[in-house]
Design a protein around this motif. Structure first.
Motif, short mmCIF file in Angstrom:
data_model
loop_
_atom_site.label_atom_id
_atom_site.label_comp_id
_atom_site.label_asym_id
_atom_site.label_seq_id
_atom_site.Cartn_x
_atom_site.Cartn_y
_atom_site.Cartn_z
N UNK A 23 5.55 -5.11 0.80
CA UNK A 23 5.58 -6.08 1.90
C UNK A 23 6.18 -5.46 3.17
N UNK A 24 7.29 -4.74 3.03
CA UNK A 24 7.96 -4.15 4.19
C UNK A 24 7.09 -3.08 4.84
N UNK A 25 6.51 -2.21 4.01
CA UNK A 25 5.67 -1.14 4.56
C UNK A 25 4.39 -1.71 5.17
N UNK A 26 3.84 -2.74 4.55
CA UNK A 26 2.66 -3.40 5.11
C UNK A 26 2.99 -4.03 6.46
N UNK A 27 4.15 -4.67 6.55
CA UNK A 27 4.59 -5.27 7.82
C UNK A 27 4.77 -4.19 8.89
#
Length: 396
Positions: free
Chosen positions: A165-169
């Motif tokens: 989620x963090x890397x996608x964001x």
């Protein structure tokens, strides 16, 4: 109860957000949560009837470590990150009981699936695919049993999903401040993951590098520089806190792989994906040293459900949709299959298969169109017959 209430709040909040795009998503998630809590209740009753607080295997070791930590004993345990988390659950609950850990693990599982679904929705994955992903996994009793029974695997899954989620964001957000915040979270997760599993620290930087390569928004020189920074960070983590663990764990994996004959090594990924099959749990005395009746039923039903849905994914391998999400899910799945094929020859505990089923299903629904067409039926029956006959013949 504070941590459990926080997890429940997050689950409800994100499920309601998804329901704005997928009607009744929240309702079905809650129904499935109640359903799995019912299975958990039966499991707890059976454990109490045989005079145990937790299941055998390492679940017992981590629960004992948690109690020792709460009593203030000076000790060291593998994967201390979960011990700290487990102790925190007990500190913020009405009384000390492993039941809170089981409930927490179930909520972490549901929250991980829902966060996965939220990312998919952001990526534009169809509502049908997201429904198949969510409902097929949360309904599967093997997936839930494998993760609420043992103590640390749900937490590792949750931290892995947060990393995605963090890397996608980071990839999708153009705001510089948000990108900096995301990088800080990546660094934090890179420190937390190895506290739960030794190899976990490689997940955030690998996701980060794949994202940079996929987006193609920076030069090769910048990629090289960022890679160098990440490698230095990894080296610092290894030297400062995790070197001893890795120096024990890596040789163990390599020695285990070396002990396997070549054919077993080649077939281990297949064993990992198709196993354990629904037959073995029906004859527990012939295969298992320890078992529970609820566990055998859950494993048999869940494995049967997996055998029924896996051919559907295979049949859909036609037009593959390549995307950032597919690459992110793919690298985590690849790491998981390679590591546990080498370490155990594909013969792993239910908890590993629970995580694997989630990762494979996530990869499938991101890559393939799940609409069923008539010509798929014959192919489905053929693939199903191959999986069933192969699984039964090789005793998977």
């Amino acid at each position: 109860m504070l941590i459990i209430m926080l997890l429940l709040f997050l689950l409800i909040f994100i499920s309601i957000k998804i329901s704005r795009k997928i009607p009744n998503y929240f309702l079905f998630v809650i129904i499935l949560l109640v359903f799995q809590l019912g299975w958990l209740t039966l499991y707890r009753i059976e454990l109490y009837s045989i005079g145990r607080d937790v299941y055998y295997s390492d679940a017992s070791a981590y629960w004992n470590a948690t109690k020792s930590f709460l009593l203030g004993y000076d000790f060291h345990s593998w994967n201390m990150g979960y011990v700290y988390y487990s102790a925190a659950i007990q500190k913020f609950s009405f009384f000390v009981s492993v039941l809170w850990n089981n409930i927490s693990n179930l909520l972490l599982l549901f929250l991980s699936i829902v966060i996965f679904s939220y990312i998919m929705l952001k990526e534009g994955i169809s509502s049908l695919n997201i429904k198949i992903f969510t409902y097929s996994l949360l309904l599967n009793p093997l997936v839930s049993y494998g993760l609420y029974r043992n103590l640390k695997d749900s937490l590792f899954l949750f931290l892995t999903v947060l990393s995605i989620l963090v890397v996608y964001s980071f990839a999708k957000n153009s705001n510089k401040l948000n990108k900096i915040i995301n990088i800080i979270f990546i660094a934090v997760l890179m420190g937390l993951l190895p506290l739960v599993r030794p190899w976990g620290f490689v997940i955030p930087p690998l996701l980060f590098l794949i994202t940079l390569i996929y987006t193609k928004k920076i030069s090769a020189k910048k990629i090289l520089n960022i890679s160098l920074v990440l490698l230095i960070a990894i080296f610092s983590i290894v030297v400062s806190g995790y070197r001893e663990i890795l120096m024990t764990w890596i040789p163990y994996v390599l020695n285990s792989a070396d002990a396997l004959n070549p054919l077993r090594l080649i077939l281990s990924p297949l064993n990992l994906v198709i196993g354990p099959g629904p037959i073995r749990p029906l004859f527990p005395d012939d295969y298992f040293e320890y078992y529970t009746i609820v566990g055998n039923i859950s494993t048999s039903l869940g494995a049967l459900m997996w055998w029924l849905i896996l051919p559907f994914f295979i049949v859909k391998i036609r037009k593959i949709k390549l995307s950032l999400l597919h690459r992110q899910f793919g690298i985590v799945l690849f790491l998981f299959i390679i590591i546990y094929s080498l370490a155990y020859g594909g013969s792993v505990e239910i908890r590993f298969r629970s995580v694997l089923y989630i990762l494979i299903t996530a990869q499938a629904v991101v890559m393939f169109n799940m609409n069923l067409i008539k010509k798929d039926i014959i192919k489905y029956i053929f693939v199903l017959s191959v999986i069933v006959s192969g699984g039964l013949y090789f005793g998977i």
